[in-house]
Scaffold this motif. Structure first.
Motif: not given
Length: 51
Positions: A13-32
């Protein structure tokens, strides 16, 4: 097969949350970056047509 059906571990559960955080951060950077590129392109086009 039973191992794949029950991924409810405390660590997963923690590793999934970490992966989701990393994916969201990358997505936001790409959109920006995309938004910045679009704005720069639009500024260049309006600057050229104004001359």
């Amino acid at each position: 097969m039973a191992e794949k059906k029950s991924p409810k571990n405390d660590g997963s559960a923690a590793s999934r949350e970490d992966r989701l955080k990393a994916a969201l951060k990358a997505n936001m950077a790409r959109r920006k970056a995309q938004a910045k590129a679009r704005a720069d392109k639009q500024d260049q086009e309006t600057g050229k047509s104004g001359e």
